[in-house]
Design a protein around this motif. Structure first.
Motif, PDB file in Angstrom:
ATOM      1  N   PHE A 101      -3.747   3.696 -11.951  1.00 40.67           N
ATOM      2  CA  PHE A 101      -3.123   3.085 -10.784  1.00 40.67           C
ATOM      3  C   PHE A 101      -3.967   3.214  -9.528  1.00 40.67           C
ATOM      4  O   PHE A 101      -3.830   2.410  -8.601  1.00 40.67           O
ATOM      5  CB  PHE A 101      -1.703   3.620 -10.567  1.00 40.67           C
ATOM      6  CG  PHE A 101      -0.672   2.718 -11.175  1.00 40.67           C
ATOM      7  CD1 PHE A 101      -0.131   1.663 -10.445  1.00 40.67           C
ATOM      8  CD2 PHE A 101      -0.287   2.868 -12.487  1.00 40.67           C
ATOM      9  CE1 PHE A 101       0.783   0.797 -11.005  1.00 40.67           C
ATOM     10  CE2 PHE A 101       0.630   2.013 -13.069  1.00 40.67           C
ATOM     11  CZ  PHE A 101       1.172   0.965 -12.322  1.00 40.67           C
ATOM     12  N   GLU A 108       0.834  -1.208   0.000  1.00 40.29           N
ATOM     13  CA  GLU A 108       0.000   0.000   0.000  1.00 40.29           C
ATOM     14  C   GLU A 108       0.862   1.248   0.000  1.00 40.29           C
ATOM     15  O   GLU A 108       0.592   2.212  -0.730  1.00 40.29           O
ATOM     16  CB  GLU A 108      -0.915  -0.007   1.226  1.00 40.29           C
ATOM     17  CG  GLU A 108      -1.828   1.204   1.310  1.00 40.29           C
ATOM     18  CD  GLU A 108      -2.662   1.233   2.585  1.00 40.29           C
ATOM     19  OE1 GLU A 108      -3.356   2.245   2.815  1.00 40.29           O
ATOM     20  OE2 GLU A 108      -2.607   0.254   3.349  1.00 40.29           O
ATOM     21  N   LEU A 119       2.593   1.755  -3.551  1.00 40.28           N
ATOM     22  CA  LEU A 119       1.668   2.214  -4.585  1.00 40.28           C
ATOM     23  C   LEU A 119       1.154   3.622  -4.297  1.00 40.28           C
ATOM     24  O   LEU A 119       1.047   4.453  -5.201  1.00 40.28           O
ATOM     25  CB  LEU A 119       0.498   1.236  -4.713  1.00 40.28           C
ATOM     26  CG  LEU A 119       0.773   0.019  -5.604  1.00 40.28           C
ATOM     27  CD1 LEU A 119      -0.379  -0.969  -5.548  1.00 40.28           C
ATOM     28  CD2 LEU A 119       1.019   0.438  -7.038  1.00 40.28           C
ATOM     29  N   ALA A 136       5.642   1.892  -8.066  1.00 41.82           N
ATOM     30  CA  ALA A 136       4.417   1.279  -8.588  1.00 41.82           C
ATOM     31  C   ALA A 136       4.619  -0.210  -8.841  1.00 41.82           C
ATOM     32  O   ALA A 136       3.804  -1.048  -8.426  1.00 41.82           O
ATOM     33  CB  ALA A 136       3.985   1.982  -9.878  1.00 41.82           C
ATOM     34  N   SER A 172      -4.433  -0.176  -7.598  1.00 39.00           N
ATOM     35  CA  SER A 172      -4.140  -0.217  -6.168  1.00 39.00           C
ATOM     36  C   SER A 172      -5.343  -0.696  -5.372  1.00 39.00           C
ATOM     37  O   SER A 172      -5.227  -1.558  -4.492  1.00 39.00           O
ATOM     38  CB  SER A 172      -3.701   1.165  -5.687  1.00 39.00           C
ATOM     39  OG  SER A 172      -3.459   1.167  -4.305  1.00 39.00           O
ATOM     40  N   GLY A 226       5.150  -2.138  -5.546  1.00 36.64           N
ATOM     41  CA  GLY A 226       3.885  -2.299  -4.832  1.00 36.64           C
ATOM     42  C   GLY A 226       3.061  -3.442  -5.411  1.00 36.64           C
ATOM     43  O   GLY A 226       2.490  -4.246  -4.679  1.00 36.64           O
ATOM     44  N   ILE A 227       3.008  -3.511  -6.742  1.00 32.60           N
ATOM     45  CA  ILE A 227       2.320  -4.618  -7.409  1.00 32.60           C
ATOM     46  C   ILE A 227       2.959  -5.942  -7.018  1.00 32.60           C
ATOM     47  O   ILE A 227       2.273  -6.914  -6.683  1.00 32.60           O
ATOM     48  CB  ILE A 227       2.361  -4.437  -8.940  1.00 32.60           C
ATOM     49  CG1 ILE A 227       1.490  -3.260  -9.365  1.00 32.60           C
ATOM     50  CG2 ILE A 227       1.913  -5.718  -9.651  1.00 32.60           C
ATOM     51  CD1 ILE A 227       1.653  -2.865 -10.830  1.00 32.60           C
TER      52      ILE A 227
END
Length: 216
Positions: free
Chosen positions: A183, A35, A38, A68, A187, A71-72
């Motif tokens: 995103f 979290e 992202l 990004a 997210s 985070g993924i």
């Protein structure tokens, strides 16, 4: 000079490394970090939409994309771990940094676990993510054998060969407004999936209750 790892008199000006991190829940630690990565990417992109003097977005886009993608990666690996617990196969995290490969792994486990999330549900929930992964890998020309996920962390790979954007004639452009819009969807969908699997699927399985707290 005051140390970086120190306390500010104003609690609103302090970041706590361990307030959202638990010593007995490795999986939630991963989703909390996911979290953060992202959100940082989205917030930084939004900041550049407001203030982009001297075209600072041209260099800030690298940490934006790094955060990004990481985070993924964290969300997908957390899902992998949770599904492995449900499947009781003795495995935790799988894969390196290749988010396309990890995504395919999660898809296969969603199909195998036969729970409340069907493969169709998962595909619909992650449609935006799958589209992004397709776009990304079309650009970085990565394969399972030659992973170039470090394109936003270094201008070259481990063999010092330049990444796709360095030698290209012409511009490689990213629409920041579109990035933020898409995103935010990615997210939220990843957070929702992780929350559902963790709290509805794992927590409902009493056979796994003794293992979840330690994330093993």
């Amino acid at each position: 000079m005051q140390p970086i790892f120190s306390r500010n008199e104003d609690i609103e000006k302090i970041a706590f490394l361990n307030w959202r991190i638990s010593s007995d829940d490795a999986i939630l630690n991963m989703t909390n970090m996911a979290e953060g990565f992202l959100n940082s990417a989205i917030r930084l992109a939004k900041l550049n939409l407001i203030y982009n003097d001297h075209k600072s977005a041209d260099i800030l886009i690298f940490p934006i994309l790094t955060n990004a993608n990481h985070g993924i990666e964290l969300y997908l690996k957390a899902m992998t771990w949770m599904l492995n617990l449900i499947l009781n196969n003795g495995t935790k995290i799988e894969g390196s940094h290749n988010i396309r490969q990890i995504y395919q792994t999660v898809k296969a486990k969603i199909k195998a676990y036969k729970g409340k999330i069907s493969p169709k549900d998962f595909a619909e929930a992650t449609a935006e993510l799958e589209n992004y992964i397709g776009e990304l890998f079309a650009k970085i020309e990565a394969t399972d054998q030659k992973d170039r996920m470090d394109f936003s962390r270094y201008p070259f790979d481990t063999k010092y060969d330049n990444h796709f954007y360095v030698d290209l004639i012409g511009n490689v452009e990213i629409d920041l407004e579109n990035f933020v819009k898409r995103f935010e969807i990615i997210s939220q969908s990843l957070e929702n999936l992780c929350d559902f699997i963790y709290y509805q699927e794992l927590r409902d399985d009493t056979m796994l209750s003794t293992d979840i707290s330690n994330g093993v």
